[in-house]
Scaffold this motif. Structure first.
Motif, mmCIF file in Angstrom:
data_model
loop_
_atom_site.group_PDB
_atom_site.id
_atom_site.type_symbol
_atom_site.label_atom_id
_atom_site.label_comp_id
_atom_site.label_asym_id
_atom_site.label_seq_id
_atom_site.Cartn_x
_atom_site.Cartn_y
_atom_site.Cartn_z
ATOM 1 N N ILE A 227 0.849 -1.190 0.000
ATOM 2 C CA ILE A 227 0.000 0.000 0.000
ATOM 3 C C ILE A 227 0.884 1.239 0.000
ATOM 4 O O ILE A 227 1.782 1.374 0.837
ATOM 5 C CB ILE A 227 -0.921 0.016 1.232
ATOM 6 C CG1 ILE A 227 -1.807 -1.237 1.245
ATOM 7 C CG2 ILE A 227 -1.774 1.286 1.262
ATOM 8 C CD1 ILE A 227 -2.611 -1.393 2.524
ATOM 9 N N ASP A 228 0.636 2.145 -0.940
ATOM 10 C CA ASP A 228 1.404 3.382 -1.039
ATOM 11 C C ASP A 228 0.709 4.498 -0.263
ATOM 12 O O ASP A 228 -0.492 4.730 -0.431
ATOM 13 C CB ASP A 228 1.570 3.808 -2.501
ATOM 14 C CG ASP A 228 2.509 2.873 -3.262
ATOM 15 O OD1 ASP A 228 3.420 2.307 -2.618
ATOM 16 O OD2 ASP A 228 2.318 2.704 -4.486
ATOM 17 N N LEU A 229 1.484 5.176 0.579
ATOM 18 C CA LEU A 229 0.969 6.312 1.347
ATOM 19 C C LEU A 229 1.783 7.559 1.027
ATOM 20 O O LEU A 229 2.945 7.462 0.603
ATOM 21 C CB LEU A 229 1.076 6.037 2.849
ATOM 22 C CG LEU A 229 0.153 4.981 3.447
ATOM 23 C CD1 LEU A 229 0.394 4.903 4.959
ATOM 24 C CD2 LEU A 229 -1.307 5.294 3.158
ATOM 25 N N MET A 239 -5.816 10.312 5.136
ATOM 26 C CA MET A 239 -6.233 9.179 4.310
ATOM 27 C C MET A 239 -7.286 8.344 5.053
ATOM 28 O O MET A 239 -7.437 8.445 6.269
ATOM 29 C CB MET A 239 -5.023 8.294 3.991
ATOM 30 C CG MET A 239 -3.915 8.998 3.237
ATOM 31 S SD MET A 239 -4.321 9.342 1.519
ATOM 32 C CE MET A 239 -4.280 7.683 0.857
ATOM 33 N N GLY A 240 -7.973 7.451 4.315
ATOM 34 C CA GLY A 240 -8.908 6.500 4.918
ATOM 35 C C GLY A 240 -10.068 7.166 5.641
ATOM 36 O O GLY A 240 -10.534 8.245 5.267
ATOM 37 N N ILE A 253 -3.623 3.860 11.715
ATOM 38 C CA ILE A 253 -2.645 4.946 11.869
ATOM 39 C C ILE A 253 -3.121 5.875 12.968
ATOM 40 O O ILE A 253 -4.231 6.429 12.904
ATOM 41 C CB ILE A 253 -2.460 5.713 10.546
ATOM 42 C CG1 ILE A 253 -1.915 4.798 9.450
ATOM 43 C CG2 ILE A 253 -1.516 6.899 10.746
ATOM 44 C CD1 ILE A 253 -1.795 5.473 8.086
ATOM 45 N N LEU A 254 -2.301 6.059 13.970
ATOM 46 C CA LEU A 254 -2.588 7.012 15.041
ATOM 47 C C LEU A 254 -1.943 8.344 14.688
ATOM 48 O O LEU A 254 -0.868 8.391 14.083
ATOM 49 C CB LEU A 254 -2.017 6.498 16.365
ATOM 50 C CG LEU A 254 -2.439 5.094 16.798
ATOM 51 C CD1 LEU A 254 -1.688 4.702 18.073
ATOM 52 C CD2 LEU A 254 -3.939 5.007 17.006
ATOM 53 N N TYR A 255 -2.601 9.419 15.077
ATOM 54 C CA TYR A 255 -2.016 10.739 14.817
ATOM 55 C C TYR A 255 -2.154 11.631 16.042
ATOM 56 O O TYR A 255 -3.024 11.439 16.891
ATOM 57 C CB TYR A 255 -2.648 11.390 13.579
ATOM 58 C CG TYR A 255 -4.126 11.695 13.708
ATOM 59 C CD1 TYR A 255 -4.597 12.861 14.337
ATOM 60 C CD2 TYR A 255 -5.082 10.817 13.192
ATOM 61 C CE1 TYR A 255 -5.953 13.134 14.442
ATOM 62 C CE2 TYR A 255 -6.428 11.068 13.291
ATOM 63 C CZ TYR A 255 -6.864 12.237 13.917
ATOM 64 O OH TYR A 255 -8.203 12.503 14.032
ATOM 65 N N TRP A 256 -1.257 12.602 16.123
ATOM 66 C CA TRP A 256 -1.254 13.607 17.181
ATOM 67 C C TRP A 256 -1.423 14.971 16.525
ATOM 68 O O TRP A 256 -0.758 15.285 15.548
ATOM 69 C CB TRP A 256 0.049 13.560 17.965
ATOM 70 C CG TRP A 256 0.159 12.411 18.912
ATOM 71 C CD1 TRP A 256 0.014 12.454 20.267
ATOM 72 C CD2 TRP A 256 0.443 11.046 18.593
ATOM 73 N NE1 TRP A 256 0.169 11.202 20.820
ATOM 74 C CE2 TRP A 256 0.440 10.307 19.818
ATOM 75 C CE3 TRP A 256 0.686 10.350 17.410
ATOM 76 C CZ2 TRP A 256 0.680 8.946 19.878
ATOM 77 C CZ3 TRP A 256 0.917 8.984 17.465
ATOM 78 C CH2 TRP A 256 0.915 8.292 18.689
ATOM 79 N N ARG A 299 -8.310 4.608 9.577
ATOM 80 C CA ARG A 299 -8.181 3.216 9.096
ATOM 81 C C ARG A 299 -8.154 3.233 7.578
ATOM 82 O O ARG A 299 -9.040 3.815 6.948
ATOM 83 C CB ARG A 299 -9.336 2.375 9.616
ATOM 84 C CG ARG A 299 -9.270 0.897 9.223
ATOM 85 C CD ARG A 299 -10.302 0.112 9.998
ATOM 86 N NE ARG A 299 -10.019 0.185 11.425
ATOM 87 C CZ ARG A 299 -10.949 0.010 12.360
ATOM 88 N NH1 ARG A 299 -12.216 -0.238 12.030
ATOM 89 N NH2 ARG A 299 -10.623 0.086 13.643
ATOM 90 N N ILE A 300 -7.125 2.592 7.037
ATOM 91 C CA ILE A 300 -6.954 2.555 5.585
ATOM 92 C C ILE A 300 -7.239 1.170 5.031
ATOM 93 O O ILE A 300 -7.703 1.006 3.892
ATOM 94 C CB ILE A 300 -5.507 3.007 5.227
ATOM 95 C CG1 ILE A 300 -5.318 4.465 5.652
ATOM 96 C CG2 ILE A 300 -5.250 2.843 3.729
ATOM 97 C CD1 ILE A 300 -3.918 4.994 5.439
#
Length: 301
Positions: A227-229, A239-240, A253-256, A299-300
Motif C-alpha cells: 500500500i502506497d501512502l 487518508m482513509g 494509523i494514530l495521529y497527534w 483506518r486505511i
C-alpha cells in the motif's frame, strides 16, 4: 805635542730585528778591539786605540721567543675562529628551536580551537534536541487539553433517558486492544514490519533502512503490505476514514494534532500499544497508548 786622530763613526741604516739578532748571534760573546792609527799625525806619534765592547745576545732565546709568539698568535686566531663558529651554530640552533616552538604552539592552538568548536556543536545539538522534545510535549499537551474540552462540552448536553454508561462508548484507548483479534493479512505485514524496526534511530527525514522519522516508518510499513501512502504525516492522517480510539484495530494509523494538521503519526499494533519513531533521544519504540495518548486514528485497510 802629539795629535790624536779620531775616526768618525759611520752608521748604516737600522736593520730589522731578525737580522740584528742573527748578526748579534754571530758576534755573540766576542769582545772585539779595534785599533785605529792616525795616518795624518807625525811618525813618532803614539797610536790611538778605541776599544768597542759588543754586547752578548742569546740568539737561541730570541729565536725561541719569536717562535712562541708566532705560535701563540696562531693559536689565538684559531680559538677566535672556533668561538665564532660555535656562536654561529648556537645562533642557528636557537633560531630553529624558536621556529619549532612557534609551529608547535600554532598546532596546539588549532587543535584546541577544533575541540572548542566540536564541544560547542555538540552542546548546540543537544539544546536543539531538548527544545524539539519540549515543543513536541507542549504541543501534545495542548492538543489533549483541547480534545478534553471538546469532549466535556459534547457530553454535557446528553439527556438522562438517552445517555449511556461509560462502559458502552467511553472505554479508554488502552482497553481497545483487549477486544481485537491478532492481526492477519495486510495488517499483520504492517505490524510485523513496524515491530522489526524497534530500536532503530530517529533521524529527521529518515526513510530507513536503519533510521526513520515518524511518517517515514509508517510509509515503509504500509509499503511492506503493498500500500502506497503519502510521505508527510498530515497527509497520511488525512487518508482513509476516522475511527474511535476505543475501536482500534492493528494497522490503524494514530495521529497527534488535528487530522488534517497532524505533526506526528504511529502504527497501532494491538494490545493497547503502538510503534512509532518518537524522537532522536528514544528512536523507534513500542509504547502503551497511555504513555502518550494520541489525538485520533484513521483506518486505511
Amino acid at each position: 805635542m802629539s795629535h790624536t786622530a779620531h775616526i768618525p763613526s759611520h752608521r748604516k741604516p737600522r736593520r730589522s730585528a731578525s737580522k740584528l739578532a742573527l748578526r748579534a748571534g754571530v758576534a755573540g760573546g766576542v769582545l772585539g778591539t779595534i785599533a785605529v792609527a792616525g795616518a795624518a799625525g807625525p811618525a813618532n806619534a803614539e797610536p790611538v786605540t778605541e776599544t768597542i765592547e759588543m754586547p752578548t745576545l742569546g740568539s737561541l732565546d730570541v729565536g725561541t721567543n719569536l717562535a712562541s709568539a708566532v705560535a701563540a698568535s696562531a693559536e689565538t686566531s684559531q680559538q677566535e675562529a672556533l668561538d665564532q663558529s660555535l656562536q654561529s651554530l648556537e645562533q642557528k640552533a636557537l633560531e630553529k628551536a624558536a621556529k619549532d616552538a612557534k609551529k608547535a604552539k600554532a598546532e596546539a592552538d588549532r587543535k584546541a580551537e577544533a575541540e572548542r568548536a566540536e564541544k560547542a556543536r555538540l552542546k548546540a545539538e543537544k539544546e536543539r534536541q531538548e527544545a524539539e522534545e519540549a515543543a513536541e510535549r507542549a504541543s501534545r499537551s495542548e492538543e489533549r487539553t483541547q480534545l478534553s474540552t471538546t469532549s466535556s462540552s459534547g457530553s454535557s448536553g446528553s439527556s438522562d433517558d438517552g445517555g449511556s454508561s461509560s462502559s458502552d462508548g467511553g472505554s479508554s484507548a488502552s482497553d481497545s486492544g483487549s477486544r481485537t483479534q491478532a492481526p492477519s493479512g495486510s495488517a499483520a505485514s504492517i505490524v510485523d514490519f513496524a515491530r522489526a524496526q524497534v530500536g532503530d534511530s530517529y533521524v529527521t527525514g529518515g526513510t530507513g533502512p536503519n533510521s526513520w522519522d515518524c511518517s517515514g516508518l509508517v510509509q515503509a510499513a504500509y509499503r511492506a503490505a503493498g500500500i502506497d501512502l503519502p510521505r508527510i504525516s498530515y497527509q497520511q492522517s488525512s487518508m482513509g476514514s476516522s475511527v474511535s480510539l476505543g475501536d482500534l484495530q492493528p494497522g490503524d494509523i494514530l495521529y497527534w494534532g488535528s487530522r488534517s494538521g497532524s505533526y506526528h503519526v504511529a502504527i497501532y499494533v494491538g494490545g493497547g500499544k503502538y510503534v512509532g519513531a518518537q524522537n532522536s533521544s528514544t528512536g523507534v519504540v513500542e509504547r502503551s497508548l497511555d504513555w502518550d495518548p494520541p489525538s485520533g486514528a484513521v483506518r486505511i485497510l
